[in-house]
Structure formats: structure tokens, C-alpha cells
Write a protein that holds these residues in place. Structure first.
Motif, PDB file in Angstrom:
ATOM      1  N   PRO A  19      16.067  12.339  20.946  1.00 60.60           N
ATOM      2  CA  PRO A  19      17.388  12.894  20.537  1.00 60.60           C
ATOM      3  C   PRO A  19      17.128  13.522  19.084  1.00 60.60           C
ATOM      4  CG  PRO A  19      17.111  10.509  20.272  1.00 60.60           C
ATOM      5  CD  PRO A  19      16.074  11.016  21.240  1.00 60.60           C
ATOM      6  N   TRP A  20      16.095  13.098  18.382  1.00 56.74           N
ATOM      7  CA  TRP A  20      15.785  13.816  17.031  1.00 56.74           C
ATOM      8  C   TRP A  20      15.615  15.272  17.079  1.00 56.74           C
ATOM      9  CZ3 TRP A  20      13.099   9.731  19.717  1.00 56.74           C
ATOM     10  CH2 TRP A  20      13.385   8.830  19.237  1.00 56.74           C
ATOM     11  N   ILE A  21      15.742  15.862  18.191  1.00 57.81           N
ATOM     12  CA  ILE A  21      15.548  17.308  18.302  1.00 57.81           C
ATOM     13  C   ILE A  21      16.562  17.935  17.497  1.00 57.81           C
ATOM     14  CG2 ILE A  21      16.980  17.645  20.482  1.00 57.81           C
ATOM     15  CD1 ILE A  21      13.970  19.800  19.681  1.00 57.81           C
ATOM     16  N   PHE A  22      17.943  17.289  17.541  1.00 57.21           N
ATOM     17  CA  PHE A  22      19.130  17.778  16.695  1.00 57.21           C
ATOM     18  C   PHE A  22      18.776  17.760  15.300  1.00 57.21           C
ATOM     19  CE2 PHE A  22      20.830  16.230  20.830  1.00 57.21           C
ATOM     20  CZ  PHE A  22      21.182  17.517  21.344  1.00 57.21           C
ATOM     21  N   ARG A  23      18.545  16.729  14.731  1.00 60.17           N
ATOM     22  CA  ARG A  23      18.144  16.612  13.231  1.00 60.17           C
ATOM     23  C   ARG A  23      17.158  17.488  12.940  1.00 60.17           C
ATOM     24  NH1 ARG A  23      15.616  10.842  11.460  1.00 60.17           N
ATOM     25  NH2 ARG A  23      13.742  11.645  12.608  1.00 60.17           N
ATOM     26  N   GLN A  60       8.566   3.062  14.824  1.00 61.13           N
ATOM     27  CA  GLN A  60       9.932   2.151  14.692  1.00 61.13           C
ATOM     28  C   GLN A  60      10.994   2.901  15.140  1.00 61.13           C
ATOM     29  OE1 GLN A  60      10.154   0.534  10.692  1.00 61.13           O
ATOM     30  NE2 GLN A  60      12.242  -0.356  11.282  1.00 61.13           N
ATOM     31  N   GLU A  61      11.149   4.079  14.672  1.00 60.76           N
ATOM     32  CA  GLU A  61      12.592   4.944  15.117  1.00 60.76           C
ATOM     33  C   GLU A  61      12.415   5.180  16.647  1.00 60.76           C
ATOM     34  OE1 GLU A  61      14.023   8.120  11.945  1.00 60.76           O
ATOM     35  OE2 GLU A  61      11.911   8.401  12.500  1.00 60.76           O
ATOM     36  N   ARG A  62      11.418   5.479  17.349  1.00 59.26           N
ATOM     37  CA  ARG A  62      11.311   5.716  18.593  1.00 59.26           C
ATOM     38  C   ARG A  62      11.605   4.521  19.671  1.00 59.26           C
ATOM     39  NH1 ARG A  62       5.885   9.270  19.695  1.00 59.26           N
ATOM     40  NH2 ARG A  62       6.421   9.016  21.884  1.00 59.26           N
ATOM     41  N   VAL A  63      11.110   3.323  19.005  1.00 58.07           N
ATOM     42  CA  VAL A  63      11.656   1.985  19.890  1.00 58.07           C
ATOM     43  C   VAL A  63      12.912   1.653  19.499  1.00 58.07           C
ATOM     44  CG1 VAL A  63      11.065  -0.399  19.861  1.00 58.07           C
ATOM     45  CG2 VAL A  63       9.064   1.214  19.875  1.00 58.07           C
ATOM     46  N   ASP A  64      13.279   1.830  18.143  1.00 62.23           N
ATOM     47  CA  ASP A  64      14.846   1.471  17.756  1.00 62.23           C
ATOM     48  C   ASP A  64      15.912   2.385  18.800  1.00 62.23           C
ATOM     49  OD1 ASP A  64      16.585   0.152  16.342  1.00 62.23           O
ATOM     50  OD2 ASP A  64      16.892   1.923  15.252  1.00 62.23           O
ATOM     51  N   ALA A  65      15.539   3.653  18.915  1.00 64.08           N
ATOM     52  CA  ALA A  65      16.530   4.623  19.615  1.00 64.08           C
ATOM     53  C   ALA A  65      16.538   4.106  21.196  1.00 64.08           C
ATOM     54  CB  ALA A  65      16.131   5.797  19.553  1.00 64.08           C
ATOM     55  N   CYS A  66      15.383   3.798  21.710  1.00 67.84           N
ATOM     56  CA  CYS A  66      14.975   3.234  23.077  1.00 67.84           C
ATOM     57  C   CYS A  66      15.928   1.994  23.144  1.00 67.84           C
ATOM     58  CB  CYS A  66      13.600   3.126  23.205  1.00 67.84           C
ATOM     59  SG  CYS A  66      13.353   2.485  25.082  1.00 67.84           S
ATOM     60  N   ARG A  67      15.703   1.275  22.088  1.00 67.75           N
ATOM     61  CA  ARG A  67      16.372  -0.300  22.355  1.00 67.75           C
ATOM     62  C   ARG A  67      17.896  -0.023  22.303  1.00 67.75           C
ATOM     63  NH1 ARG A  67      14.119  -2.218  17.675  1.00 67.75           N
ATOM     64  NH2 ARG A  67      12.425  -3.072  18.707  1.00 67.75           N
TER      65      ARG A  67
END
Length: 327
Positions: A235-239, A257-264
Motif C-alpha cells: 500500500p506504500w505505492i501511493f505514498r 516494522q512497517e510491513r509487519v504492522d500493515a499486515c497485522r
């Protein structure tokens, strides 16, 4: 600023493409967090809506934090389209979108989706049935044409604008191409540069990096772009696109951390919206995308898709974060 009816979007908005079995509320939530300006539900069958099919009705779920959000429908019958437009109207999204682009056989065989590209008169009638039966702005997503010999998107754009649509998203492939080959944006640019066309034109197809988004913006002059498959698990593609367009600089990729947080968050949302069991099952298709590129991640991925225990899933995700943060 780009306007669709009374909806005000930022200059050169980024749209999340509606994707079957992907664009549900949990997925849309993470895309919204990272910069999607306009999102759509998964496409909804008009037949399903009318016969009150549970799955179709559930796809109508939208939430205030998602706004502006559109509900997308597909069908091949005028009466069903008109009635579905009234049902969608009562749900109060920000807009109603019609899918005239889905190339999947089970949709095309019903005379819906991209099948309608073979009969522009019918496409116009179906669109008018929606416009006449909703107070919402009506938009359309379609393709260049049915095949190489029938790329009729310029005629389609003019005629749909004439019956009242307020924006058009164009995927730069024909139905015959499915998702193969390179998307051709030259015809999208022709539509955008047609002096008769006054509505916003959004391009879709192959946008998978900030650099390509900038190149296509400048080369083809569209009002905004729609991102589909590149946002799955990323989802970071938009940012990243927004930052690159504003500064010409590439952002660092998301941390583990961001990847796991978004998945969580995606997992939590999936269980909350669908119920724990179904939420866990349907999340399985997303782990490979969130963890793409991590070395020797197969063991973790296998564990994630082989347990039905929510606590264990969150524990495994914590392990992934700790392991790769230390690498």
C-alpha cells in the motif's frame, strides 16, 4: 483540483482500482492510510444485489474513514442496472461506478463487464439506466475495446459522457489481452485530449513505481491514475508516488516494522469484518505479497497459511519482525 460531481479530489489523484477478492474494507483501510485518494468496492453483481445474495450485499459495506468511496456494479440487463442503482443510492457512497472492463470469462459469458464493449449501444443504455436512477455521480471503468480490431474507446467516452457519466477510468488493454502484454496508454491520451471530452479521465494499467507514474502523468496528460495489482501487499505505492511527484525524490522502502504492522492491521480488519475464521482464511492470499523479497521467508509464510489460531498468527508476525529487523 479534480472534481467528480460534487466530489473534490486533490490535483492528480491516485485511485485504488476495484479488484475482485482483494478490494474489501480491510485492504482499503491500509491503502487509505498510505495515500489512496479515491477507492472502490469490489465489483458487485446486479443479479446478486437484486436477489439479496449475502456476499453481494456484504460488498456494499463502506465506512466513513474511507470516503470518498465508490460502489462498483456490473451487469448486462437495463432493469437490473436501474434497480441496483437505487439500492446503491440508498447505501450512500460518494459515487456509483459501472464495470465495463472485467475480462473474466464467468462475467463476460453473462454479457457483462468487458462483453459490453462489443455493443456500444447497449453500453449506453445500461449506463443511462444507472444515471437515471441515482442521485450519485456515475462513473465508468472500461478497456480500450474488445480486441485489436475494435478499439472503440474514443466513441465510448463521447457517448457515455453524453448520457451523464462524470468520470471515466480506462485500462490500457483490450479484453482479448486480459492482463498480458504492455498496457497501451496512447489511446487513453487521445480520449483525454479530445476537445469534446470535459470529464476527468483516469489511466490504469502497469503503474508499479513512482517513476512510471510521473512518466505517464507527463507523457499522457491524464487527470489521475488508478493503481491496482501494484498495491497488493504494498500500500506504500501511493505514498511513494505522491512524494516522488512532489519532490522528485524516492522514499526509502518501508521498514520491516512497517510491513509487519500493515499486515497485522490488515489481518485484524479481516477478522473483524468477516469473522475470525473466514477472516483468517481470506488473509492467506496476502502474506506472500507483504513478505515479498525477504530472504528465506518461506518457512514463516508456510506457518502463516497453515494455522487457524489468531494468537499464533500474531506471534508469527512478531517473530518475522524481530528476525528481519536484526538481519
Amino acid at each position: 483540483m479534480v472534481k467528480i460531481g460534487n466530489i473534490e479530489l486533490p490535483d492528480f489523484p491516485l485511485l485504488l482500482a476495484p479488484m475482485e477478492d482483494v478490494s474489501d474494507p480491510p485492504f482499503r483501510a491500509v491503502c487509505k492510510e498510505y495515500g489512496a485518494d479515491l477507492m472502490y468496492t469490489e465489483f458487485i453483481s446486479t443479479e446478486g444485489l437484486i436477489r439479496d445474495a449475502i456476499k453481494s450485499r456484504q460488498k456494499l459495506d463502506i465506512f466513513d474513514y474511507e470516503r470518498p468511496v465508490g460502489i462498483q456494479i456490473f451487469g448486462g440487463d437495463e432493469e437490473a442496472m436501474a434497480l441496483s442503482a437505487k439500492i446503491v443510492d440508498a447505501t450512500q457512497p460518494d459515487l456509483l461506478d459501472i464495470n465495463f472492463g472485467c475480462p473474466v470469462k464467468k462475467v463476460v459469458c453473462k454479457g457483462a463487464g468487458a462483453a459490453v464493449l462489443k455493443d456500444v449501444d447497449q453500453m449506453v443504455r445500461l449506463t443511462k439506466a444507472c444515471v437515471d436512477n441515482t442521485s450519485l455521480p456515475v462513473t465508468v471503468k472500461t478497456r480500450l475495446g474488445w480486441d485489436e480490431r475494435s478499439k472503440n474507446i474514443e466513441e465510448v467516452a463521447e457517448r457515455l459522457q453524453d448520457v451523464g457519466i462524470q468520470a471515466l477510468s480506462i485500462h490500457g488493454r483490450t479484453r482479448a489481452q486480459l492482463y498480458k502484454g504492455e498496457a497501451d496508454w496512447t489511446l487513453i491520451a487521445k480520449v483525454k485530449n479530445n476537445p469534446r471530452i470535459k470529464i476527468p479521465i483516469f489511466g490504469n494499467g502497469d503503474i508499479d513505481s513512482p517513476q512510471k507514474a510521473k512518466e505517464y502523468k507527463e507523457r499522457y496528460g491524464v487527470d489521475g491514475i488508478m493503481v491496482g495489482r501494484a498495491a497488493i501487499g504494498y500500500p506504500w505505492i501511493f505514498r511513494e508516488i505522491k512524494h516522488y511527484l512532489a519532490t522528485g525524490e524516492l522514499l526509502d522502502p518501508p521498514t520491516i516494522q512497517e510491513r509487519v504492522d500493515a499486515c497485522r492491521k490488515h489481518l485484524q480488519g479481516s477478522m473483524r469484518w468477516k469473522g475470525e475464521k473466514l477472516g483468517i482464511l481470506e488473509m492467506r492470499r496476502h502474506y506472500a505479497n507483504y513478505l515479498r523479497g525477504l530472504s528465506h521467508v518461506k518457512e514463516y509464510r508456510n506457518r502463516l497459511v497453515n494455522t487457524m489460531d489468531a494468537a499464533e498468527l500474531f506471534s508469527i508476525l512478531q517473530e518475522v519482525e524481530m528476525h528481519y529487523a536484526a538481519v
